[in-house]
Design a protein around this motif. Structure first.
Motif, PDB file in Angstrom:
ATOM      1  N   ARG A  77       0.811  -1.217   0.000  1.00  0.00           N
ATOM      2  CA  ARG A  77       0.000   0.000   0.000  1.00  0.00           C
ATOM      3  C   ARG A  77       0.845   1.268   0.000  1.00  0.00           C
ATOM      4  O   ARG A  77       0.469   2.279  -0.603  1.00  0.00           O
ATOM      5  CB  ARG A  77      -0.932  -0.002   1.214  1.00  0.00           C
ATOM      6  CG  ARG A  77      -1.931  -1.160   1.219  1.00  0.00           C
ATOM      7  CD  ARG A  77      -3.034  -0.905   2.225  1.00  0.00           C
ATOM      8  NE  ARG A  77      -2.512  -0.699   3.581  1.00  0.00           N
ATOM      9  CZ  ARG A  77      -2.363  -1.685   4.471  1.00  0.00           C
ATOM     10  NH1 ARG A  77      -2.691  -2.933   4.132  1.00  0.00           N
ATOM     11  NH2 ARG A  77      -1.897  -1.439   5.672  1.00  0.00           N
ATOM     12  N   LEU A  78       2.007   1.236   0.670  1.00  0.00           N
ATOM     13  CA  LEU A  78       2.796   2.458   0.845  1.00  0.00           C
ATOM     14  C   LEU A  78       4.009   2.553  -0.076  1.00  0.00           C
ATOM     15  O   LEU A  78       4.524   3.654  -0.303  1.00  0.00           O
ATOM     16  CB  LEU A  78       3.271   2.555   2.301  1.00  0.00           C
ATOM     17  CG  LEU A  78       2.164   2.598   3.361  1.00  0.00           C
ATOM     18  CD1 LEU A  78       2.775   2.605   4.751  1.00  0.00           C
ATOM     19  CD2 LEU A  78       1.264   3.810   3.160  1.00  0.00           C
ATOM     20  N   VAL A  79       4.482   1.412  -0.585  1.00  0.00           N
ATOM     21  CA  VAL A  79       5.709   1.431  -1.393  1.00  0.00           C
ATOM     22  C   VAL A  79       5.459   0.918  -2.804  1.00  0.00           C
ATOM     23  O   VAL A  79       5.891   1.535  -3.782  1.00  0.00           O
ATOM     24  CB  VAL A  79       6.811   0.589  -0.708  1.00  0.00           C
ATOM     25  CG1 VAL A  79       8.082   0.582  -1.561  1.00  0.00           C
ATOM     26  CG2 VAL A  79       7.108   1.114   0.682  1.00  0.00           C
ATOM     27  N   ASN A  80       4.778  -0.198  -2.920  1.00  0.00           N
ATOM     28  CA  ASN A  80       4.653  -0.870  -4.218  1.00  0.00           C
ATOM     29  C   ASN A  80       3.223  -0.848  -4.759  1.00  0.00           C
ATOM     30  O   ASN A  80       2.821  -1.748  -5.499  1.00  0.00           O
ATOM     31  CB  ASN A  80       5.132  -2.328  -4.096  1.00  0.00           C
ATOM     32  CG  ASN A  80       6.623  -2.429  -3.880  1.00  0.00           C
ATOM     33  OD1 ASN A  80       7.383  -1.586  -4.358  1.00  0.00           O
ATOM     34  ND2 ASN A  80       7.056  -3.449  -3.160  1.00  0.00           N
ATOM     35  N   ARG A 155       4.935  -0.053   9.678  1.00  0.00           N
ATOM     36  CA  ARG A 155       6.077   0.467   8.922  1.00  0.00           C
ATOM     37  C   ARG A 155       6.511  -0.565   7.902  1.00  0.00           C
ATOM     38  O   ARG A 155       6.857  -1.698   8.270  1.00  0.00           O
ATOM     39  CB  ARG A 155       7.242   0.786   9.866  1.00  0.00           C
ATOM     40  CG  ARG A 155       8.390   1.517   9.185  1.00  0.00           C
ATOM     41  CD  ARG A 155       9.525   1.783  10.154  1.00  0.00           C
ATOM     42  NE  ARG A 155      10.298   0.574  10.414  1.00  0.00           N
ATOM     43  CZ  ARG A 155      11.637   0.560  10.509  1.00  0.00           C
ATOM     44  NH1 ARG A 155      12.320   1.669  10.359  1.00  0.00           N
ATOM     45  NH2 ARG A 155      12.277  -0.559  10.770  1.00  0.00           N
ATOM     46  N   PRO A 156       6.522  -0.220   6.598  1.00  0.00           N
ATOM     47  CA  PRO A 156       6.845  -1.210   5.554  1.00  0.00           C
ATOM     48  C   PRO A 156       8.340  -1.452   5.406  1.00  0.00           C
ATOM     49  O   PRO A 156       8.897  -1.373   4.319  1.00  0.00           O
ATOM     50  CB  PRO A 156       6.247  -0.570   4.296  1.00  0.00           C
ATOM     51  CG  PRO A 156       6.404   0.888   4.532  1.00  0.00           C
ATOM     52  CD  PRO A 156       6.179   1.094   6.013  1.00  0.00           C
ATOM     53  N   ASP A 157       9.002  -1.745   6.504  1.00  0.00           N
ATOM     54  CA  ASP A 157      10.439  -2.018   6.464  1.00  0.00           C
ATOM     55  C   ASP A 157      10.784  -2.803   7.720  1.00  0.00           C
ATOM     56  O   ASP A 157      10.195  -2.563   8.794  1.00  0.00           O
ATOM     57  CB  ASP A 157      11.245  -0.714   6.421  1.00  0.00           C
ATOM     58  CG  ASP A 157      12.552  -0.868   5.667  1.00  0.00           C
ATOM     59  OD1 ASP A 157      12.918  -2.019   5.356  1.00  0.00           O
ATOM     60  OD2 ASP A 157      13.193   0.151   5.381  1.00  0.00           O
ATOM     61  N   VAL A 158      11.743  -3.701   7.611  1.00  0.00           N
ATOM     62  CA  VAL A 158      12.108  -4.493   8.782  1.00  0.00           C
ATOM     63  C   VAL A 158      12.933  -3.640   9.741  1.00  0.00           C
ATOM     64  O   VAL A 158      13.594  -2.676   9.345  1.00  0.00           O
ATOM     65  CB  VAL A 158      12.895  -5.756   8.386  1.00  0.00           C
ATOM     66  CG1 VAL A 158      12.055  -6.658   7.504  1.00  0.00           C
ATOM     67  CG2 VAL A 158      14.210  -5.403   7.706  1.00  0.00           C
TER      68      VAL A 158
END
Length: 350
Positions: A77-80, A155-158
């Protein structure tokens, strides 16, 4: 399970070659993990299925189902957003191969371990270390999923902390295994330990800490904050260092501070490698350790070139992955030298 009466030293080569093969595959696993991170592929598999996960989607319907699950999470939703199914397949396969290789490493280690143990071909005292390696491998799998979970929330990141822990444990497993390989395959133990041996082991630790520093660079994308060298922007020491509350937190969460610390660590290690190599070449005549000193210098030169090139070219995936592999190579050379300095032949310079 194995006894001194049944064990024969000739089996050391068999066990050593098996462990060397495992270490080589783990080296490849670390490289693939770097590529997975660099291509932002790690969050494409939103489920952890230790057994059935080895089977990939086999039909368009299965692919669409997996893609639909991915689209429910923040990274899509936020990056791709708007990613096609074909584009999703590319990032999915990186993460899929990474996970499958981890399972294959487990089998590559466990099955021969059982065989060698049952046939009593393992050197006395070695089996507990091998079992510890197996347990650490299992912990690595759990830690990998724990890392992925951190990117499946808001948050779309590890998490850079979990990423660095996952990477750090992989390096520990690799380094421990390589040390056992050297114990098994190196020439018989000598009668002398070099005065430089503790310094070489200390250097191994510093290389490891440097690699953890690189993990935070990768986990925060700090490599993109300044793409100039030797300056960071117009100055050597950039503005904004340690401007967090508390200040020490900047070393782990502020991209400017993280990249600056990584650079300073690199300069320190370069100076220490040169000093250690010169000391070894001046003091020790043994061919094995002299070869180790030259290999360490060559690995350092390669790593410096890769690091600067990666930075100046804005972190291209092939170079960045090679830089991570170069760090593992540098650690390998440091371990080889440290091991050799602990078992020298009698004689030599005082």
């Amino acid at each position: 399970m194995n006894t001194a009466a049944s064990y024969a030293p000739r089996y050391d080569r068999q066990v050593g070659l098996w462990l060397a093969a495992c270490a080589a595959v783990i080296f490849g696993m670390i490289l693939l993990g770097g590529v997975t991170r660099l291509t932002e592929s790690g969050l494409s598999m939103v489920e952890w299925r230790p057994l059935m996960g080895i089977i990939p989607p086999l039909s368009e319907g299965e692919w669409q189902s997996v893609f639909d699950k991915y689209r429910q999470f923040p990274e899509y939703r936020l990056v791709n957003y708007g990613m096609t199914l074909h584009e999703f397949k590319v990032i999915f396969m990186y993460e899929y191969l990474h996970r499958v290789l981890g399972r294959l490493i487990g089998l590559l280690f466990f099955i021969p371990l059982v065989y060698f143990a049952l046939r009593q071909r393992i050197r006395p005292g070695l089996l507990p270390k091998l079992l510890l390696l197996f347990v650490l491998g299992g912990c690595q799998g759990l830690l990998g999923w724990y890392m992925v979970q951190s990117g499946l929330v808001d948050r779309p990141d590890v998490s850079q902390y979990r990423l660095t822990a996952h990477f750090g444990l992989a390096v520990i497993i690799y380094g421990f295994m390589l040390w056992l390989v050297l114990d098994l395959l190196a020439p018989p133990a000598g009668t002398r330990r070099s005065v430089l041996a503790p310094w070489a082991l200390g250097f191994v630790l510093l290389v490891y800490l440097m690699m953890l520093s690189g993990g935070f660079v990768a986990g925060t994308n700090a490599g993109f904050s300044y793409n100039t060298w030797p300056l960071m922007g117009p100055t050597f020491i950039p503005e904004g260092l340690y401007r967090t509350d508390p200040a020490w937190l900047a070393a782990f969460e502020d991209v400017v501070t993280i990249q600056f610390n990584h650079r300073i660590f690199a300069y320190l290690l370069t100076a220490l490698v040169l000093a250690l190599a010169v000391a070894v070449l001046r003091r020790e005549p043994a061919a094995r350790v002299r070869r180790g000193a030259w290999l360490l210098l060559a690995a350092l030169l390669l790593q410096v070139v890769l690091g600067i090139s990666t930075l100046l070219l804005h972190v291209p995936v092939p170079l960045a992955a090679a830089h991570q592999g170069g760090a593992v190579l540098l650690l390998s050379c440091a371990l080889f030298l440290a091991h050799g300095l602990r078992r020298l032949p009698a004689g030599g310079l005082p």
